[in-house]
Design an enzyme around this catalytic site. Structure first.
Site, mmCIF file in Angstrom:
data_model
loop_
_atom_site.group_PDB
_atom_site.id
_atom_site.type_symbol
_atom_site.label_atom_id
_atom_site.label_comp_id
_atom_site.label_asym_id
_atom_site.label_seq_id
_atom_site.Cartn_x
_atom_site.Cartn_y
_atom_site.Cartn_z
ATOM 1 N N LYS A 1 1.015 -1.386 -0.247
ATOM 2 C CA LYS A 1 -0.031 -0.150 0.482
ATOM 3 C C LYS A 1 0.881 1.458 0.105
ATOM 4 C CE LYS A 1 -2.235 -1.243 3.907
ATOM 5 N NZ LYS A 1 -1.664 -3.106 4.401
ATOM 6 N N ARG B 1 -9.260 0.333 8.850
ATOM 7 C CA ARG B 1 -9.046 -1.168 9.206
ATOM 8 C C ARG B 1 -9.864 -2.056 10.025
ATOM 9 N NH1 ARG B 1 -2.456 -0.011 8.449
ATOM 10 N NH2 ARG B 1 -2.306 -2.215 8.302
ATOM 11 N N ARG C 1 12.385 -6.493 4.881
ATOM 12 C CA ARG C 1 12.583 -4.713 5.210
ATOM 13 C C ARG C 1 12.713 -5.033 6.568
ATOM 14 N NH1 ARG C 1 6.572 -1.566 4.988
ATOM 15 N NH2 ARG C 1 5.956 -2.679 6.398
ATOM 16 N N ARG D 1 11.445 -1.513 12.049
ATOM 17 C CA ARG D 1 9.997 -1.330 13.076
ATOM 18 C C ARG D 1 10.217 -2.491 13.366
ATOM 19 N NH1 ARG D 1 5.820 -0.118 7.859
ATOM 20 N NH2 ARG D 1 4.965 -1.297 9.519
ATOM 21 N N ARG E 1 -0.532 -9.486 12.969
ATOM 22 C CA ARG E 1 -0.804 -9.033 12.370
ATOM 23 C C ARG E 1 -1.448 -9.429 10.901
ATOM 24 N NH1 ARG E 1 4.638 -5.549 10.390
ATOM 25 N NH2 ARG E 1 3.100 -3.826 8.963
HETATM 26 P P1 B4P Z 1 4.446 -1.850 2.063
HETATM 27 O O1 B4P Z 1 3.947 -0.562 1.035
HETATM 28 O O2 B4P Z 1 5.153 -0.655 3.266
HETATM 29 O O3 B4P Z 1 3.526 -1.851 3.261
HETATM 30 P P2 B4P Z 1 1.964 -1.156 3.568
HETATM 31 O O4 B4P Z 1 1.103 -2.534 2.797
HETATM 32 O O5 B4P Z 1 2.333 0.163 3.073
HETATM 33 O O6 B4P Z 1 2.413 -1.888 5.029
HETATM 34 P P3 B4P Z 1 2.053 -1.850 6.266
HETATM 35 O O7 B4P Z 1 0.842 -2.897 6.720
HETATM 36 O O8 B4P Z 1 3.495 -2.392 6.923
HETATM 37 O O9 B4P Z 1 2.016 -0.599 7.019
HETATM 38 P P4 B4P Z 1 1.434 0.546 7.869
HETATM 39 O O10 B4P Z 1 2.290 1.254 7.844
HETATM 40 O O11 B4P Z 1 -0.300 0.771 6.805
HETATM 41 O O12 B4P Z 1 5.132 -2.589 1.516
HETATM 42 C C1 B4P Z 1 6.328 -3.477 2.923
HETATM 43 C C2 B4P Z 1 7.297 -3.819 2.143
HETATM 44 O O13 B4P Z 1 7.210 -4.467 0.411
HETATM 45 C C3 B4P Z 1 8.175 -3.536 1.226
HETATM 46 O O14 B4P Z 1 10.117 -3.440 2.043
HETATM 47 C C4 B4P Z 1 8.077 -2.771 -0.123
HETATM 48 O O15 B4P Z 1 9.683 -2.852 -0.755
HETATM 49 C C5 B4P Z 1 7.666 -4.105 -0.694
HETATM 50 N N1 B4P Z 1 7.429 -4.653 -1.883
HETATM 51 C C6 B4P Z 1 6.330 -3.601 -1.788
HETATM 52 N N2 B4P Z 1 5.549 -4.020 -3.126
HETATM 53 C C7 B4P Z 1 6.509 -5.201 -3.577
HETATM 54 C C8 B4P Z 1 6.583 -5.713 -5.109
HETATM 55 N N3 B4P Z 1 5.511 -6.052 -6.004
HETATM 56 N N4 B4P Z 1 7.386 -7.094 -4.814
HETATM 57 C C9 B4P Z 1 8.264 -7.181 -3.943
HETATM 58 N N5 B4P Z 1 8.335 -6.524 -2.850
HETATM 59 C C10 B4P Z 1 7.472 -5.481 -2.644
HETATM 60 O O16 B4P Z 1 0.295 0.037 9.218
HETATM 61 C C11 B4P Z 1 1.709 -0.516 10.578
HETATM 62 C C12 B4P Z 1 0.909 -0.503 11.894
HETATM 63 O O17 B4P Z 1 0.149 0.943 12.752
HETATM 64 C C13 B4P Z 1 -0.506 -1.328 11.938
HETATM 65 O O18 B4P Z 1 0.196 -2.514 12.173
HETATM 66 C C14 B4P Z 1 -0.980 -1.181 13.279
HETATM 67 O O19 B4P Z 1 -0.617 -1.631 14.303
HETATM 68 C C15 B4P Z 1 -0.830 0.495 12.739
HETATM 69 N N6 B4P Z 1 -2.461 1.325 11.900
HETATM 70 C C16 B4P Z 1 -1.824 1.304 10.988
HETATM 71 N N7 B4P Z 1 -3.179 1.974 10.610
HETATM 72 C C17 B4P Z 1 -3.993 1.681 11.140
HETATM 73 C C18 B4P Z 1 -5.387 1.283 11.208
HETATM 74 N N8 B4P Z 1 -5.630 2.284 10.680
HETATM 75 N N9 B4P Z 1 -6.343 1.342 12.739
HETATM 76 C C19 B4P Z 1 -5.635 0.782 13.805
HETATM 77 N N10 B4P Z 1 -3.600 0.524 13.742
HETATM 78 C C20 B4P Z 1 -3.231 1.536 12.516
#
Ligand code: B4P
Length: 191
Positions: free
Chosen positions: A14, A89, A128, A134, A146
């Site tokens: 995302k 979420r 990552r 993190r 998670r």
């Molecule tokens: P990201 O792009 O970082 O993944 P994300 O889906 O945004 O991540 P996440 O769920 O961890 O994060 P959030 O900060 O929202 O990609 C992940 C990895 O994959 C990276 O290393 C990237 O380089 C790699 N990658 C991406 N695309 C790729 C591809 N095509 N091929 C290969 N590799 C690839 O949430 C973190 C925490 O915050 C949650 O667990 C929760 O505790 C809290 N939180 C956030 N929002 C919340 C909410 N609304 N309610 C309650 N808690 C919340």
């Protein structure tokens, strides 16, 4: 206004894809994960509270997250639209977002999910974790927690948005550019 929810399991990409989409479609990118991490880095009261949940791989409580998101939306007046990344979420967050937007005579335009297999994503997050610092990416048990949180609290949102006729999904496996191209095609259909 265009209001899009970018949806997906932890590590689905995302945040990675939002970087392209916000520029291409001129949207304000609001990532609740990034806002929490900013607050943790700056040692704010909100950051200290969020950290106790995030470090274990738990979701931060709804009332805290909803209030924070609403404040961020209100900081951005006169914009073309929002890209919500990692919010909502839970069903409670989705309902709060609908109510909040309706007070501004706005609504969610569409929800776009990045689909991917858990085992591939767990490997991405562990990878990552080697460099991100993190705590929630470094321990496989926390990562699996998670996914449990996602299955129990976040997955029901798919039906919530399907019932509204707003749910779309793309294959999140492939190179970052391939996934970006797929998202681009979906976004162009409704922007
Ligand atoms: P990201 O792009 O970082 O993944 P994300 O889906 O945004 O991540 P996440 O769920 O961890 O994060 P959030 O900060 O929202 O990609 C992940 C990895 O994959 C990276 O290393 C990237 O380089 C790699 N990658 C991406 N695309 C790729 C591809 N095509 N091929 C290969 N590799 C690839 O949430 C973190 C925490 O915050 C949650 O667990 C929760 O505790 C809290 N939180 C956030 N929002 C919340 C909410 N609304 N309610 C309650 N808690 C919340």
């Amino acid at each position: 206004m265009i209001n899009i929810v970018l949806f997906g399991k932890p590590g689905a990409g995302k945040g990675t894809q939002a970087e392209f989409l916000k520029n291409k479609f001129n949207l304000v990118h609001l990532s609740t994960g990034d806002i929490f991490r900013y607050n943790i880095k700056n040692d704010t009261e909100l950051g200290r509270l969020a950290k106790t949940f995030m470090d274990k791989g738990d979701l931060v409580p709804d009332e805290v997250t909803i209030k924070m998101l609403q404040k961020e939306v209100d900081k951005n007046q006169q914009v073309a639209g929002f890209l919500f990344d990692g919010f909502p979420r839970t069903i409670v967050q989705a309902e709060a977002l609908d109510t909040f937007l309706s007070t501004k005579k706005e609504e969610i335009t569409a929800t776009v999910a990045l689909e991917a297999n858990d085992e591939i994503l767990i490997q991405r997050l562990l990878e990552r974790g080697k460099t991100s610092g993190r705590p929630d990416d470094q321990d496989e048990e926390k990562i699996r927690n998670r996914y449990e949180e996602y299955n129990e609290k976040t997955a029901p949102l798919m039906n919530y948005y399907k019932k509204q006729g707003k749910f779309h999904s793309v294959d999140g496996i492939g190179s970052i550019q391939e996934v970006a191209d797929r998202l681009n095609n979906v976004f162009e259909a409704f922007i």
